[in-house]
Design an enzyme around this catalytic site. Structure first.
Site, PDB file in Angstrom:
ATOM      1  CD  GLU A 104      55.359 -28.506  42.352  1.00 53.19           C
ATOM      2  OE1 GLU A 104      54.977 -27.743  43.267  1.00 53.19           O
ATOM      3  OE2 GLU A 104      54.591 -29.235  41.700  1.00 53.19           O
ATOM      4  CE  LYS A 158      55.785 -25.880  46.530  1.00 55.83           C
ATOM      5  NZ  LYS A 158      54.965 -26.156  45.343  1.00 55.83           N
ATOM      6  CD  GLN A 159      56.980 -31.452  47.468  1.00 55.11           C
ATOM      7  OE1 GLN A 159      56.234 -30.589  47.022  1.00 55.11           O
ATOM      8  NE2 GLN A 159      56.604 -32.679  47.693  1.00 55.11           N
ATOM      9  CG  ASP A 179      49.538 -34.686  46.616  1.00 56.56           C
ATOM     10  OD1 ASP A 179      50.308 -34.552  45.653  1.00 56.56           O
ATOM     11  OD2 ASP A 179      49.118 -33.731  47.278  1.00 56.56           O
TER      12      ASP A 179
END
Lengths: 770, 770
Positions: free
Chosen positions: A490, A602-603, A360
């Protein structure tokens, strides 16, 4: 979700009315921090209801013994956790010998809590009627000083409203604390001494195993109606706590108040034998300045931060409150003063997740800090990884890599791995690429190449070595493949040829080679020093190049898209829109295998690559990939909406961009995920900033120049942000009609606006109609 | 490995000399059991060295709270573990008031331990010199009665050799015990009462949560030189233990001995209010028979077992000892009397792995029990799964399946899942297929079809439903695929289209449909009953059929083999022979990700399918697949060598078959995996039996007939085994020269020997030269 609990306000987070069931979530939302320490908004006085006590010191961690169901080779035996530190904020309050406790008192009126983000303080006020029928009015104010970052200050005022009363203030220090998330109920702190000296008290304690020495200290003064009164406290101490008691008979309507200064001195910053001396010194400084003086300085310090970091949004108070909350919390968590520190996913607001550093930082946080602070802050964040390079090499060795290949941990505090799920710890290796990307991004933005010959190149080499070794040759594909990985999504584990990972691996090798050549040509003494250290041969570089040149990328001719991984098209491709809402969020409703074999993302995964390497792809390619993948994306990571918001804005889909923006900016304030009681989502807050600056503002660095393609959601009248680009300060104000660029300082700046080059003059406006 | 520790012997496991570092491993190797209970070979007297105390009651388990690092939806919150039960074997011994303890005494001579497999008892003898310089000779004998399976008996003799001495025997019961593998240090037993009555003692205790009520009991008698002496014991009791003390002055050379009968009565078999009554009753029976009588009965019972189950090997004492150890331990673990029980992977020899039932039972153990016992035993094992069908349906529902789809747990005690690794628990779903296969195998072997209409069909339907729902349609392949599974080779996780799983899924559906039709035609009342219960429509069956008919199977044209899973050929295909031995076993040397992306195979995977469905493939196909896969197989599962041994024998590769056989048969005796201290590998022992009977003997059931293709390793002079085929007993004796078939009883039997049909006459020999 909880959209109407926090009162809308431009500059403050405000809670009105007392609700015991919300105490833990408000403790998170009203957290305060100053980069060096931070704490949840726990009450000073005793509270017997449900509460999550937490006070944290930056850089002080504890290696908890790993807990697993089934051990796998390579897991870390211990891993670092955010450590709850001794409590210094506590002030027990008695009224006629009855303890003031909001959970047990007869009635509470006018409870109000405010986190003033403009000035950096937390306040509380309420009237409480105790079981003994005494009604008191209470006002508190608390802050952690940005200037003297080892101290915090509290003013606590109480006024008996319906009678005279004996009031007792009992400020205390307590080192008998635990972590909520301890694995094995181990003791984390070893208390060395408990001392006092007049109105001051000190607890020396060290952490078990890591042996961080700390001195937790306090000093208090009491006042009646603002006049200092000299009361000699009664003092009680135990082996791990000390409490001073000041009591006085207070007339009805008079105000008894206490000012308590407290905090920590730590052996990260002082000799461990000098911690009490250092504490006395900072207490003396603080007392000289005084509570009011400290508060004035606090306001000034926050004014300085806001002057650079603020984003205004006109015509949408909730959006305004949301973005400021994000910027405020980022600054409370990390100020860039210390390259040993980093940006924890929960900052100083909770314990969840071991470690403080994820990818991140490189992927989401660096752009924010780079643009809103001096560039030395971003450089500090890069140096953090440089300082962990040896550990990253050891980490790779544990997984069978050799010869200086470096694998940075998924989660870390001190360079060692802090996570133990094989599919993440061992396989979510794309994190390594983000670390190289951040070096590139830093240079692209700041034009400061010096970091690369000085430090960055060694990191780039270690990472390139890793990718070279991690790829393997597939005879059947006649290409290099990367097997057994988890991508940013993930919700897929142990897949082969995750496109994002393969692309990043190829890029990392190419970028390392490019910089080896450049350093060789332009920084020969650094080149010699580095080559002597890393022992890199031409043939090794050729082998890297062979891998990069022959990397396999899964691609669908039918759909004309890169495939997220091998076999993606074998899935049952039902879009999220066609998924019954009762099934969502899938991470709460479905077993893990069902998630894994579903197409749901998920992203951003392929799209994360399109975000990082935007210039490598056409707008049509972006559109095709966005249209292929976004419909399968459930955005169940706090890091998902921001990237999609930026890309939707780029594709001129402003409604969609705005929807994604809302989801990211008020994630915690509105408690979308029903988990804010555990702490805030700090790192994704930087994504919110990116959504505005890169998404709506369209800011990029292209060909060594800043460029903008400003857009604005139709819901807003205007918005503005300010950035520091290579030490020039540029303010951008976008309205429905036009965009204004205002350059501070003395130099001109060439920028591109909607693909047209313009020269901005210093201290001048440039208006561009939309 | 530890190849010379256990003395070679035809019928006994023998240890000579005392080695404190081997106490725990010998406690495993010398374990005793009688199907209803079992125990590690812990010493009766106190032992202060390193020891792993364990006594287990079949069917009595404890649901321990799950421990994980990171929770995944679908994990069981609690799961059943093998439960350490109160200790009844303990006899503390004092010599002149000094405790006899082999760990602390001055010297030990002539220590010998023997597990007599022929007669079913464990003995120990040694001379010890205590710190007080008294030398004593000790002899013990212990067994768990096969006849009275609630009791065990101990005779403990001690003779002071160099002086007269006061000897104290203190037999005790102790319910203050714990599990070594408790997750959270929870208490597992709640002691209800501690009572005594003359020489008898009783502890009533129930397990927490599961509330299994048990009475642990004992009764003792003491003797001087074999003459009963009447000593009133001193009795001490605590809240969870009771100890009787008998002491007497014993002359030098005289022998003081104690006979202790003890054991458990359990509310699985008695009303819980009657447990003490039942204990008294069985104690009375045992006392009437007496120690010597019980021992005689024990020998007879074991003679009966051996008469049917023995395998002889001539000319290789270690191989002989190995196979008998395997057969002995299987019979100690499970005798098939109770369909609530099953064959735990560690039997009664340790705690490792929760639960008692794996797919090992169906895939490996049923053939052994089917051939060496009455067929009702195998039927009991099938019924065990029938009785868990509702739980298997609930288990599938937790993972999102509906309408009666059944997924049997990976590991279970009571039908509920006892494992929590997502890649196993949720994805190693091929286990479900083994349960259908066992039904087919049972019918094939016994010709008893009645089980299918009565019970089996419901299981077949639940399993077919699971496969139908678990497969999904791939548009890109235009076939049904099964995504996200773990095959028998657990060194691959979350793969797509594991060939074995897909093949088994197809077969399960086809076999269910075939049996639905047969039951409809031949057992119409059962058919109606079942269809009313399961609500199965024609259209659902058609949908199953569509999946089975259009199942995808990964195949390589280049290699002409089915691929273990999608993408197998992308691996770096270096054979095990070319892997440096320093890297092995890879499960100890490599991190999990490295294992997963390697080509290495833990145990038969594609070849497991070729084993189950041998008749579906030609010898050439078997050879091609064996030659392709075996070179990548590391055999790091105890279940691996047996299947490969059988297939190597079928391919006439007798040297290789023999090597695999050795590896399976003495796995524990020689402690190949250095883990025998944790307990024995019980289920793989059935694979050893298969290696001889199916591998060397070449026994199959083909076209409703027994068939043999006998072979013999060149290292052996001969071997023999006996099987019960459809209630006819056939003994097969193979030598280097010929094979003799001897049929017991009164009926003839048509068999195939090397593809030639022969008719065996009862009570007659048939010699076939080799």
């Amino acid at each position: 979700m909880n959209q109407n609990y926090i009162k809308p306000d431009q500059w403050s987070i405000i809670e009105e009315g007392f609700d015991a069931s919300r105490v833990k979530s408000s403790e998170s939302l009203f957290s305060i921090g100053n980069g060096a320490m931070g704490q949840r908004a726990n009450f000073e006085e005793q509270y017997s209801g449900s509460t999550f006590q937490g006070s944290y010191i930056a850089g002080v961690y504890y290696p908890d013994k790993t807990r697993v169901g089934w051990w796998k080779n390579g897991y870390p035996e211990y891993f670092a956790k955010v450590l709850n530190a001794p409590n210094w904020i506590g002030i027990n309050v008695k009224v006629n010998n009855e303890i003031l406790d909001l959970f047990t008192c007869k009635g509470i009126e006018g409870f109000r809590r405010e986190l003033n983000m403009k000035e950096g303080w937390l306040s509380r006020s309420f009237k409480a009627t105790l079981q003994n029928d005494v009604q008191v009015a209470v006002k508190t104010k608390r802050f952690l000083s940005l200037d003297l970052d080892e101290v915090g200050a509290i003013r606590y005022e109480i006024t008996p409203l319906n009678t005279d009363a004996t009031i007792t203030f009992s400020p205390y220090l307590d080192a008998g604390i635990t972590n909520e998330d301890t694995n094995w109920d181990d003791k984390f702190w070893d208390v060395l001494s408990v001392n006092h000296d007049n109105n001051q008290a000190f607890i020396d304690a060290k952490t078990m195993k890591t042996a961080f020495h700390t001195c937790t200290f306090m000093e208090s003064q009491v006042f009646i109606n603002n006049s200092l009164v000299d009361i000699t406290p009664e003092i009680e101490s135990t082996s791990n706590s000390i409490i001073f008691s000041y009591f006085h008979n207070i007339k009805q309507g008079e105000t008894f108040s206490i000012e308590k200064i407290g905090g920590y001195t730590v052996d990260c910053n002082h000799d461990k034998s000098e911690l009490t001396v250092a504490a006395k010194k900072v207490l003396k400084q603080a007392k000289t300045i005084g509570f009011s003086g400290l508060l004035e300085n606090q306001k000034k310090a926050w004014t300085n931060i806001w002057d650079m970091a603020d984003i205004t949004i006109e015509g949408d108070v909730k959006a305004q409150q949301g973005i400021r909350f994000n910027i405020f919390q980022l600054n409370q968590t990390y100020l860039g003063k210390d390259s040993r520190l980093n940006i924890g996913p929960k900052g100083f607001t909770g314990e969840k997740y071991g470690g403080s550093t994820y990818w991140d930082t490189e992927a989401y946080c660096i752009p924010f800090y780079m643009a809103t602070k001096n560039q030395s802050v971003a450089r500090s964040l890069l140096e953090y990884r440089y300082n962990h390079l040896e550990r990253a090499i050891e980490n790779a060795e544990k997984l069978g890599f050799t010869s200086g290949a470096a694998l940075y941990p998924m989660v870390t505090m001190n360079g060692e791995e802090c996570h133990n799920e094989w599919e993440i710890t061992f396989e979510e290796i794309h994190r390594n690429g983000a670390i190289s990307f951040a070096i590139y991004n830093y240079y692209r933005y700041t034009n400061d190449y010096s970091y690369i010959p000085e430090k960055g190149l060694e990191v780039l080499i270690g990472i390139a070595r890793f990718w070279h070794q991690r790829a393997s040759f597939s005879k059947s594909k006649n290409k290099f493949v990367i097997l057994g990985v988890t991508g940013p999504n993930e919700y897929e584990n142990n897949v082969n040829n995750n496109w994002y990972t393969n692309y990043l691996a190829q890029w990392c090798i190419q970028y390392a080679i490019e910089n080896i050549k450049k350093v060789e040509a332009e920084y020969s003494s650094d080149y010699i020093r580095i080559m002597n250290k890393v022992k890199l041969s031409i043939s090794e570089i050729d082998a890297w190049k062979n891998v990069a040149d022959n990397m396999y990328f899964p691609y669908s001719k039918t759909h004309q898209v890169y495939l997220q991984q091998d076999g993606f098209l074998d899935k049952d491709l039902i879009t999220v829109a066609n998924l019954d809402t009762s099934q969502r969020p899938i991470n709460q409703k479905w077993s893990w295998d069902r998630i894994l074999r579903s197409p749901y993302i998920k992203q951003a995964d392929v799209l994360q690559g399109f975000y990082f390497f935007e210039e490598q792809f056409t707008q049509q390619e972006l559109e095709r990939h966005f249209d292929f993948y976004e419909p399968f994306t459930v955005h169940e990571s706090s890091l998902s909406p921001c990237v999609h918001s930026i890309q939707a804005a780029k594709l001129d889909r402003m409604e969609q961009a705005y929807t994604f923006y809302l989801r990211t900016s008020r994630l915690d304030l509105d408690d979308y995920n029903k988990e804010v009681h555990e702490g805030l989502h700090i790192t994704s807050m930087a994504g919110t900033w990116m959504s505005i600056v890169e998404g709506f503002g369209g800011m990029r660095v292209k060909d060594n120049k800043l460029s903008f393609t400003p857009k604005i959601p139709k819901q807003w009248k205007g918005y503005s942000f300010k950035i520091n680009f290579r030490n020039l300060i540029l303010k951008v104000h976008v309205t429905q009609q036009d965009t204004t660029f205002e350059l501070e300082g003395h130099d001109t700046l060439q920028i591109e606006i909607n693909d047209t080059v313009r020269i901005l003059k210093p201290n001048n406006y440039e208006n561009v109609s939309r």
